[in-house]
Scaffold this motif. Structure first.
Motif, mmCIF file in Angstrom:
data_model
loop_
_atom_site.group_PDB
_atom_site.id
_atom_site.type_symbol
_atom_site.label_atom_id
_atom_site.label_comp_id
_atom_site.label_asym_id
_atom_site.label_seq_id
_atom_site.Cartn_x
_atom_site.Cartn_y
_atom_site.Cartn_z
ATOM 1 N N ARG A 1 5.908 19.697 3.268
ATOM 2 C CA ARG A 1 6.981 18.749 3.564
ATOM 3 C C ARG A 1 7.254 17.852 2.370
ATOM 4 O O ARG A 1 6.416 17.653 1.512
ATOM 5 C CB ARG A 1 6.556 17.841 4.730
ATOM 6 C CG ARG A 1 6.385 18.573 6.019
ATOM 7 C CD ARG A 1 7.250 17.981 7.097
ATOM 8 N NE ARG A 1 6.884 18.580 8.370
ATOM 9 C CZ ARG A 1 6.421 17.869 9.381
ATOM 10 N NH1 ARG A 1 6.254 16.572 9.272
ATOM 11 N NH2 ARG A 1 6.129 18.471 10.507
ATOM 12 N N SER B 1 5.683 10.677 8.642
ATOM 13 C CA SER B 1 5.552 9.378 9.291
ATOM 14 C C SER B 1 4.889 8.417 8.324
ATOM 15 O O SER B 1 4.362 8.817 7.278
ATOM 16 C CB SER B 1 4.712 9.512 10.548
ATOM 17 O OG SER B 1 3.346 9.542 10.219
ATOM 18 N N GLY C 1 2.127 6.642 8.402
ATOM 19 C CA GLY C 1 0.709 6.866 8.151
ATOM 20 C C GLY C 1 0.474 8.128 7.333
ATOM 21 O O GLY C 1 -0.440 8.197 6.507
ATOM 22 N N GLN C 2 1.307 9.122 7.568
ATOM 23 C CA GLN C 2 1.179 10.366 6.805
ATOM 24 C C GLN C 2 1.500 10.118 5.338
ATOM 25 O O GLN C 2 0.825 10.615 4.443
ATOM 26 C CB GLN C 2 2.090 11.440 7.399
ATOM 27 C CG GLN C 2 1.576 11.932 8.745
ATOM 28 C CD GLN C 2 2.613 12.709 9.549
ATOM 29 O OE1 GLN C 2 3.809 12.644 9.273
ATOM 30 N NE2 GLN C 2 2.150 13.424 10.567
ATOM 31 N N SER D 1 -1.726 8.603 13.870
ATOM 32 C CA SER D 1 -0.671 8.702 12.880
ATOM 33 C C SER D 1 0.103 10.005 13.050
ATOM 34 O O SER D 1 -0.488 11.072 13.157
ATOM 35 C CB SER D 1 -1.302 8.654 11.485
ATOM 36 O OG SER D 1 -0.342 8.893 10.515
ATOM 37 N N GLY D 2 1.428 9.891 13.084
ATOM 38 C CA GLY D 2 2.256 11.080 13.198
ATOM 39 C C GLY D 2 2.490 11.541 14.617
ATOM 40 O O GLY D 2 3.039 12.619 14.829
ATOM 41 N N LYS E 1 5.475 7.734 17.329
ATOM 42 C CA LYS E 1 5.771 6.362 17.742
ATOM 43 C C LYS E 1 7.049 5.857 17.082
ATOM 44 O O LYS E 1 7.954 5.365 17.762
ATOM 45 C CB LYS E 1 4.602 5.438 17.354
ATOM 46 C CG LYS E 1 3.261 5.858 17.924
ATOM 47 C CD LYS E 1 2.153 4.924 17.499
ATOM 48 C CE LYS E 1 1.850 4.948 16.002
ATOM 49 N NZ LYS E 1 1.335 6.226 15.483
ATOM 50 N N SER E 2 7.092 6.001 15.776
ATOM 51 C CA SER E 2 8.286 5.505 15.072
ATOM 52 C C SER E 2 9.514 6.281 15.513
ATOM 53 O O SER E 2 10.605 5.718 15.644
ATOM 54 C CB SER E 2 8.119 5.641 13.559
ATOM 55 O OG SER E 2 7.026 4.888 13.123
ATOM 56 N N THR E 3 9.350 7.551 15.727
ATOM 57 C CA THR E 3 10.482 8.354 16.178
ATOM 58 C C THR E 3 10.986 7.839 17.521
ATOM 59 O O THR E 3 12.198 7.727 17.731
ATOM 60 C CB THR E 3 10.064 9.823 16.287
ATOM 61 O OG1 THR E 3 9.471 10.216 15.067
ATOM 62 C CG2 THR E 3 11.245 10.701 16.590
HETATM 63 N N1 LIG Z 1 12.600 14.531 8.859
HETATM 64 C C1 LIG Z 1 11.535 15.071 9.429
HETATM 65 N N2 LIG Z 1 11.386 16.405 9.459
HETATM 66 C C2 LIG Z 1 10.329 16.968 10.041
HETATM 67 N N3 LIG Z 1 9.338 16.275 10.633
HETATM 68 C C3 LIG Z 1 9.429 14.947 10.647
HETATM 69 C C4 LIG Z 1 10.509 14.280 10.044
HETATM 70 N N4 LIG Z 1 10.331 12.962 10.204
HETATM 71 C C5 LIG Z 1 9.164 12.801 10.867
HETATM 72 N N5 LIG Z 1 8.606 14.004 11.138
HETATM 73 C C6 LIG Z 1 7.362 14.245 11.834
HETATM 74 O O1 LIG Z 1 7.445 13.686 13.102
HETATM 75 C C7 LIG Z 1 6.208 13.214 13.526
HETATM 76 C C8 LIG Z 1 6.346 11.861 14.129
HETATM 77 O O2 LIG Z 1 6.688 10.938 13.144
HETATM 78 P P1 LIG Z 1 6.647 9.381 13.440
HETATM 79 O O3 LIG Z 1 7.166 8.715 12.224
HETATM 80 O O4 LIG Z 1 7.338 9.119 14.709
HETATM 81 O O5 LIG Z 1 5.099 9.128 13.568
HETATM 82 P P2 LIG Z 1 4.356 7.785 13.918
HETATM 83 O O6 LIG Z 1 3.785 7.951 15.245
HETATM 84 O O7 LIG Z 1 5.238 6.635 13.705
HETATM 85 O O8 LIG Z 1 3.203 7.817 12.852
HETATM 86 P P3 LIG Z 1 2.606 6.653 11.953
HETATM 87 O O9 LIG Z 1 1.658 5.903 12.755
HETATM 88 O O10 LIG Z 1 1.930 7.423 10.877
HETATM 89 O O11 LIG Z 1 3.745 5.846 11.455
HETATM 90 C C9 LIG Z 1 5.299 13.255 12.327
HETATM 91 O O12 LIG Z 1 4.368 14.264 12.498
HETATM 92 C C10 LIG Z 1 6.196 13.562 11.183
HETATM 93 O O13 LIG Z 1 5.571 14.383 10.271
#
Ligand SMILES: Nc1ncnc2c1ncn2[C@@H]1O[C@H](COP(=O)(O)OP(=O)(O)OP(=O)(O)O)[C@@H](O)[C@H]1O
Ligand SMILES: Nc1ncnc2c1ncn2[C@@H]1O[C@H](COP(=O)(O)OP(=O)(O)OP(=O)(O)O)[C@@H](O)[C@H]1O
Ligand SMILES: [Mg+2]
Ligand SMILES: [Mg+2]
Lengths: 393, 290, 304, 372, 372
Positions: free
Chosen positions: D129, D135, D137-138, E38-39, E42-44
């Motif tokens: 990716r 995300s 944290g990632q 992480s991932g 949540k943010s989504t």
């Molecule tokens: N544009 C994208 N294309 C593909 N996968 C994505 C994209 N954006 C986010 N992801 C994936 O979606 C998943 C959820 O992302 P999100 O940002 O919601 O995680 P999160 O729960 O907020 O994590 P963190 O605590 O690390 O912030 C992650 O596994 C991320 O890799």
């Protein structure tokens, strides 16, 4: 050797004529490098020439006209053709007015190619017939005939609103006041003449012509104006003999479809515009040889004939066979010799024959500004003219 | 631009948007339309007809003539022979000026040093120097360097006066990049050029496109330098075009002029179409937090 | 990882010192070229303006006489005035149009590629020829006015091209037509670099799209404005082809610009000294306006 | 690995003085944790060490070599940026491998290293990716990965785990500790996480407003802070500061407080001999929440322990403990209570004050007054 | 303030399924904390609520209004972005005031609000700086400020305090709590900080891999997790999972472990009746660190308490407590010990197992098996 020729003969007819020269040169074992740059009466070509000169690498020959030949000569760039001239007896073949232009400091440095007559009036007789009017032979008549033509829905005078066209018309009106006046004003730059009564009269006549011109003339190319005459939109045009090419191209015959007459009031006078090739000093011997060969060939009847047939002008070389030329050209030739005798053969101001490009430009500016703006009187314009000419001398 | 909406209002707005864009396109196309029509008419029709009237019969003679028949001097081979010269000038000049400009921009935005800002300002003055004034000294310089009347000389001139612009484009694009990227790469051990090649250049696509469009157009369409600094056999296509169009004696063949102009513009148009694809979005997405 | 052992004070080796100077080295060729080809030639021109040179440079110094002549010359006054009107309008309209078109094109438009090329194409065609097309279009007896009148709009009048007081606006029209597409491209590239997260934040703050462009995205494109401004100034100053092809400076010399004035005097009329003087004045005037702008622009970058 | 000496380093942005003469000598292989309030200059110090910011004054030495002027790439330092600074155009794999590629590590080795780091950071599925598709944290883990793939002389970690979940953070913390033990690389590490600071650090440096306040082992900082700021900064919930008066009683020096029923109550002082000069004066008593707890019988006989009836103002269960808010001498104090102990809000319950480790500060200068 | 209903929301990026049908109904004025590794999405989810990402399926309602298709600006939501997303060309002041300006709040009021928020976030001296001139924590506070200046129907906070120091974080946490109490605005809040989650939340939603695992009060989640993942995720240090076998003895059901001296040891089970089906089978015993402590006499008689000799493998002082690592049935376990209790590494010391709140999981499915 090699000749490199910088010129702005780029139209189809001109190119064909230049090709004759090229072939002759090549037949004589020389190489011809063609450097053609068209545009605005050679503006771009002159720019190129200057940069080539500055970089120490001028072409063998360049198309330079009129007093500019003197300027180049003064800067020491031109080479003498006296040997060739003597061998070819140029002095006897060329009228003095012409050979004067070709000489710097008494030496031939350029070869004339042709002579244009500038003070021509081109008219569409069919249109005059329809409007029931006569083709004018004086400026007064010209102004009188205007309303008649207008009433018939015809533009009396086809004109292109460019500085040089304005100047061409203007100089024709000035010439009608006599060759002496013309010379005093445009060759000698006599201040009193430039702002005198006669000049004021010329200027007002000039301004009156505006009434004969349609509103859209600004920026119009001369050949567009010519085509207005050709297709009957307009009745007349004042333009040099190159306009004939347009009529010919449209398949018109002189005398019936169109008439060429001297500009009003200038019947036995002649404003000339000579194209010439100036020869630049070359360092290599064989290049110089080729250059001289070129000068010789330009003066040969064969080239002079082809070229002038193509261009509508008349040969600079006298005593050529008249048969291939048409009526207008023949008239031009006759007038050329006659006017020379009568001392009414004058250099064209509008085409850089009578004066340096500096003065010419100054006159252009005043004339075109006066012609195009409504808030300058003839008196003011005359005064400006004198001032501008003086300032640029 | 973030998300397409479905509501009626949004729909209407979108139609309005397309209407505006289409209208603008029409206005922009009008002169092209005139040129195209004219190039398809014959000389007689141009003389007699009106500007916007359709040609009586479509006629490609003018195109053929412009391509290979029209006279541009003593030879009558159309503009075709000159394309090669133009390409020989434009390709190296665009490449070099873009490369140098991007390097300069890179230094001036991401590797600033004392006085670099002043240097940049001084460089920009080059954008305002009227090209006419440099003709003669440059001609002399080229002669001194032995580059007079060569394509190499023309390339040098175009690069010289193009750099100010390309530098400007790149510098002003790069000031928007996060500084941390460079910091990270420097710590990773990357040197000046490595960072440029691997980190900065890949983020420059849109500005490279803009720069290439500008430079290609400027150089391809340049007449002044082309005519003054070229030799008889190195003239670019604009000089040929000029010779066609600016002929002052003899019948003017507007149809040929227009056809020649359109043909001369084709390579540039091609560049626009090809380069357009690289107007990409979101190059720096996810780079930094803050 | 083995210990690097011997402790050497980090004296800069030649190679390191070179590396530290690399940015300057990279810039050096440009600086040299600029010094010669911009400043050197500028000085050359400055000197030339103090001579009586006619068709070619002649180093006979006559003081500031040429400047005196220039200031007396009516035509120069017209040219300068025209440049102010033309430059101001042209830059302004191009910026506005360019930004607008870029923004509209940035709305995920279906035919973006085609439209982009249409807005850009005028740049591709040499003005030597498009000038003719515009001349026809703007000519009252041939172009738009005639066409519209033929269509029945009898009262329609559009005769700026032949009106000495209006002709400069014709220059503006044609110049805008030619250059606004490039400004659009410049801004489009900038828009494509805008941070999407920031836009999202603004959406949540309640800003409408126009608001977001006005307050968030465009201000962040200040450097692009700067580029566009410089480019447009450059085009305005050197608008030579445009005038030559469209109006030839006419009617009279009503549409003259300093660039045409200078070229004509220096190269056509054999008044190289005067031409050089006009070039110097023009450059001086332009720099007087631009330097403060450049200064403020470059300064503000420092703490950005 | 190498020692790092920061010698009187100063840094100013225009008028703003951000580092005001920092002196830290870090031993070879030492794990130094940098803490301090937001904006105190931690990142700036890190950047200066890395050579990404020019310092305004002072010197930085790695080993014996003065690197103040050296280019970042010659310092052999790996850093995790607080703001990540990922290469947006490169995939995660390329981001991680970039530093190795520059060092001309052959491709297969690089690939192995990327795999190792990715599995350690649990980002294997994301290797192809781009950062924009990750995300928060990632992204942070990729930023970590970039540093961990290398073997520099010095690691700089600027809040490398702040956006990770607790579980992952514990795992990562362990990994970093292991890495440190295995490679012995010198590490400078910024964190706001108390547990991280306490468990990872060999020594902790506490900064405030561009100055270094205390540099000592975690236990020393916790038990023996140099001033009220350091005391209040380390420990969560923070130390309670109770204004009181030192009184001399028959059993020795002590402080007097008012209990939950409004009665005065005397508490002993651990090191009376050091406080002699303050007898009868106002002092600030520093009392960590765990020093006020539910009474446990096995400590009842301790000389330093007192049971005091206190009023329960608020209780906050946090899982393992319950935080209880009460009031002493007009200030609220946090107490740490076993969740099993019944503390109904509004009631008065007996709480145990363990005075054996309390500390004292001067109310005006906030300096420690009972330090050995 | 308004209720928020997330109804079977799904979201995919291309092939990647990021949200797999999330259902959450949030009451008017509720404070919901979203946690998860992480991932996990949540943010989504936050972005979907805010309308910044199109959902692939499902509906989102604020109050009774379906806003799934509404534009972000019409949703009246304020959000703190995980990545801050400050406006780089605006000063801090302008960043904070922007939302108000758009809502046509008059200038004096705006200015007052900016001052209020800035003083709350302790960024008053920074108001005229650009974001580029701020430290990480300062940027994060500006991001907070931008949200706090507004009075929306719904606040979304995505790890708003992750880059702040502990002290500031506690203060900010308190401010957020106060804000919530004062305005009663519905809040959805992502955090990785256990204390934050436990103290702020009305309810906690635990997510994993795009799925919602448990949605309950903090105490319920802590004491009564639905599965091993939730149990292990909440609490720091995490719950210990000890594999063992349920054996029935004369005193009832219990689990058998091996103590530090190698002897078997029987521990009681709190709710034997729920575990009947698993008697004699292998189970996973969930044991939080605070359930294994130094022996305290007052609990000695508790039926659920056992003293077991355990071997000390590692000790980690963390200030208030010391973490002790020992081993049970082949797995390491964390125990929480009073720092005063002497636990020399390598020795065997008696530790107290409090079995009253232990939980059990199926070793295969990881599901809770003793839930009421
Ligand atoms: N544009 C994208 N294309 C593909 N996968 C994505 C994209 N954006 C986010 N992801 C994936 O979606 C998943 C959820 O992302 P999100 O940002 O919601 O995680 P999160 O729960 O907020 O994590 P963190 O605590 O690390 O912030 C992650 O596994 C991320 O890799
Ligand atoms: N470009 C700048 N101009 C002026 N001041 C700056 C600039 N960059 C940083 N600062 C100031 O320097 C101080 C130190 O910043 P630094 O980033 O080192 O803080 P920090 O300790 O890392 O804080 P945090 O924990 O919030 O990341 C801050 O007060 C910040 O506002
Ligand atoms: Mg920081
Ligand atoms: Mg997130």
């Amino acid at each position: 050797g090699e000749v490199e020729v910088l010129h702005y003969w780029t139209s189809g007819g001109e190119a064909a004529a230049v090709n004759v020269l090229k072939q002759q040169m090549e037949a004589a074992g020389h190489t011809w490098t063609d450097f053609a740059v068209a545009g605005g009466g050679g503006e771009s070509a002159m720019t190129v020439l200057k940069s080539r000169a500055v970089s120490g690498n001028p072409p063998s020959a360049a198309q330079i006209k009129g007093l500019d030949i003197q300027e180049w000569g003064e800067l020491g760039f031109l080479s003498s053709l006296d040997d060739v001239a003597a061998a070819g007896e140029w002095d006897s073949l060329l009228p003095a007015v012409v050979s004067d232009v070709m000489k710097y400091d008494g030496h031939y440095v350029a070869v004339p190619v042709n002579v244009h007559r500038v003070n021509w009036l081109w008219a569409n007789p069919e249109v005059f017939r329809k409007a029931g009017a006569e083709i004018p032979t004086t400026w007064e008549q010209m102004i009188e005939v205007g309303p008649k033509l207008k009433a018939a829905g015809i533009i009396p005078l086809a004109h292109g609103g460019q500085a040089w066209q304005d100047a061409t018309t203007f100089e024709a009106i000035a010439l009608a006041e006599g060759a002496d006046f013309y010379r005093k004003a445009f060759v000698e730059h006599d201040e009193a003449t430039l702002q005198g009564e006669t000049m004021i009269k010329v200027l007002s006549t000039f301004k009156q012509l505006r009434e004969l011109i349609d509103a859209d003339s600004s920026g119009r190319d001369w050949n567009v104006a010519t085509s207005m005459v050709i297709n009957g939109q307009a009745a007349m045009q004042i333009m040099g003999d190159w306009a004939k090419g347009e009529f010919t191209a449209a398949g018109k015959t002189p005398g019936t479809d169109y008439v060429c007459m001297p500009a009003p009031g200038t019947a036995d006078m002649f404003t000339f515009n000579i194209d010439s090739l100036a020869m630049f000093t070359q360092s290599e011997d064989n290049r110089q040889q080729a250059q001289h060969e070129l000068a010789k060939m330009v003066m040969e009847p064969k080239f002079q004939e082809t070229f002038n047939l193509n261009k509508g002008s008349i040969p600079a070389r006298q005593g050529m066979d008249r048969t291939p030329f048409d009526a207008c050209a023949l008239a031009s030739m006759d007038d050329f010799t006659q006017s020379a005798e009568k001392n009414s053969l004058v250099p064209s101001m509008a085409h850089g024959m009578s004066t340096s490009s500096r003065v010419q430009g100054a006159i252009y500016d005043v004339v075109t500004n006066y012609f195009n703006s409504s808030d300058i009187t003839a008196e003011q314009a005359a005064e400006k003219l004198a001032r501008a000419v003086n300032a640029s001398l | 631009m973030v998300k397409p909406q479905q509501t009626l209002n949004q729909q209407l707005l979108r139609y309005g948007l397309y209407a505006i864009l289409a209208l603008a396109a029409l206005v922009y196309l009008l002169p092209l339309w005139v040129m195209l029509l004219t190039s398809l008419k014959d000389v007689e029709e141009i003389r007699t007809g009106t500007l916007l009237s359709l040609p009586a019969s479509i006629n490609f003679d003018a195109w053929g003539k412009a391509w290979s028949g029209a006279c541009t001097g003593s030879t009558c081979e159309g503009i075709a022979p000159f394309f090669g010269n133009s390409f020989q000038i434009v390709i190296p000049a665009v490449l070099i000026s873009t490369l140098v400009g991007s390097l300069n921009g890179y230094v001036l935005s991401l590797w600033k040093f004392r006085g670099s800002e002043i240097l940049f300002g001084a460089m920009l003055v080059g954008c305002f120097i009227p090209f006419q004034v440099i003709l003669l000294p440059m001609a002399r310089m080229l002669a001194t360097l032995g580059l007079a009347n060569t394509t190499t000389g023309l390339v040098a001139v175009h690069v010289t006066y193009g750099i100010a612009f390309t530098t400007l484009f790149f510098r002003n694009f790069y000031v928007g990049l996060p500084k941390e990227l460079i910091a990270a790469a420097r710590l990773d051990g990357a040197g000046f050029f490595f960072i440029f090649r691997r980190v900065v250049l890949p983020l420059s696509t849109p500005i490279i496109v803009v720069c290439v469009i500008w430079q290609f157009t400027q150089i391809w369409n340049d007449f002044l330098f082309g005519v003054v600094f070229s030799g008889a056999d190195t003239q670019p296509v604009t000089v040929a075009l000029n010779n066609l169009v600016n002929t002052s004696f003899g019948g003017k063949e507007y149809n040929v002029d227009m056809a020649a102009a359109l043909m001369a513009a084709l390579p540039t148009l091609l560049v626009y179409v090809l380069a357009g694809k690289y107007f990409v979005r979101g190059l720096t997405a996810g780079a930094v937090k803050g | 990882m083995p210990e690097t052992g011997t402790v050497r004070p980090v004296t800069l080796r030649l190679q390191d010192r070179l590396a530290a100077q690399l940015p300057k080295l990279v810039l050096a060729p440009t600086v040299i070229v600029t010094l010669v080809a911009v400043y050197g030639y500028m000085i050359w021109t400055g000197l030339l303006s103090l001579t009586s040179s006619r068709i070619l440079p002649v180093w006979k110094f006559i003081g500031t006489e040429q400047y005196g002549k220039l200031l007396e010359n009516d035509r120069w006054g017209v040219a300068v005035e025209n440049l102010i009107i033309f430059g101001g309008l042209f830059i302004l309209i191009c910026l506005v149009l360019g930004v607008l078109m870029a923004i509209l094109l940035d709305q995920k438009i279906r035919a973006e590629g085609a439209l982009r090329t249409i807005y850009l194409y005028p740049m591709a065609i040499s003005f030597i020829v498009t000038g003719t097309a515009w001349k026809w279009l703007l000519n009252p007896g041939l172009g738009l006015q005639k066409t519209l009148r033929d269509w029945g709009f009898e009262g329609f009048t559009f005769d700026w091209l032949v009106n000495p007081d209006r002709v400069v606006y014709c220059l503006v029209i044609a110049a805008v037509w030619q250059s606004s597409g490039f400004v659009m491209a410049l801004f489009l590239a900038g828009l494509r670099g805008a941070d999407q997260e920031m836009i999202k934040a603004a959406q949540l703050d309640g800003a409408s799209m126009p608001m977001i462009y006005r307050r968030i995205i465009l201000p962040s494109l200040k450097p692009v404005f700067f580029s566009a401004f410089v480019i447009l100034s450059h085009i305005a100053i050197k608008s030579f082809d445009l005038v030559a092809a469209l109006t030839g400076g006419g009617p009279g010399y009503a549409s003259d610009l300093p660039a045409t004035f200078m070229y004509q005097h220096a190269f056509t009329r054999g008044q190289m000294g005067l031409g050089a003087a006009s070039a110097m004045l023009m450059l001086g005037g332009v720099l007087a306006i631009l330097v403060p702008y450049l200064y403020s622009e470059l300064r503000s970058k420092k703490n950005g | 690995m190498a020692s790092l000496t920061i010698d009187n380093v100063t840094k100013a942005y225009g008028q703003t003085q951000v580092l005001k003469g920092i002196n830290i000598a870090i031993e070879k292989g030492e794990f130094l944790i940098l803490v301090g309030p937001s904006g105190c200059g931690k990142s700036t110090l890190m950047n200066s060490i890395a050579g990404l910011e020019d310092v305004s004054g002072g010197r930085i030495l790695i080993g014996d070599a003065d690197i103040t002027e050296a280019a970042p790439k010659d310092r052999d330092i790996a850093m995790v940026f607080q703001s990540y600074a990922l290469y947006p155009n490169m995939s995660v794999r390329e981001n991680i491998a970039f530093g190795l590629e520059i060092r001309k590590v052959p491709r297969p080795e690089r690939e192995k290293e990327v795999q190792r780091v990715a599995s350690l950071l649990q980002i294997e599925p994301l290797l192809d990716r781009k950062p924009g598709q990750l995300s928060g944290g990632q992204r942070q883990r990729v930023a970590m990965g970039r540093a961990l793939a290398r073997r520099p002389k010095l690691y700089l970690f600027d809040e490398p785990l702040s956006n990770l979940d607790a579980k992952l953070r514990v795992e990562m913390r362990t990994e970093i500790k292991k890495l440190h033990q295995r490679l012995g690389t010198t590490i400078v590490y910024v964190t706001h996480d108390q547990i991280e600071a306490m468990t990872l650090a060999d020594r902790i440096a506490v900064m405030r407003g561009g100055e270094l306040l205390q540099l000592a082992t975690p236990q020393e900082i916790y038990d023996n802070p140099v001033n009220q700021f350091v005391a209040g900064f380390m420990g969560s919930p923070a130390m309670n500061f109770v204004p009181c008066t030192l009184v001399a009683s028959d059993t020795g020096l002590g402080v007097e407080i008012t209990d939950g029923e409004g009665n005065p109550c005397w508490l002993p002082v651990p090191n009376p001999e050091r406080l002699g000069a303050y007898a009868g004066k106002k002092v600030v008593l520093g009392l960590r929440p765990e020093m006020v707890t539910d009474p446990v019988p096995h400590k009842a006989d301790d000389a330093m322990v007192r049971h005091v009836p206190m009023k329960v103002l608020v209780t906050e269960p946090t899982g393992a403990d319950t935080m209880l808010v009460s009031e002493v001498n007009g200030v609220e104090i946090n107490c740490r209570i076993n969740p099993g102990y019944s503390t109904p809000v509004g009631q008065v319950v007996p709480l145990m004050f363990d005075m054996s480790k309390v500390v004292f500060f001067d109310p005006a200068t906030e300096a420690r007054i009972d330090r050995a």
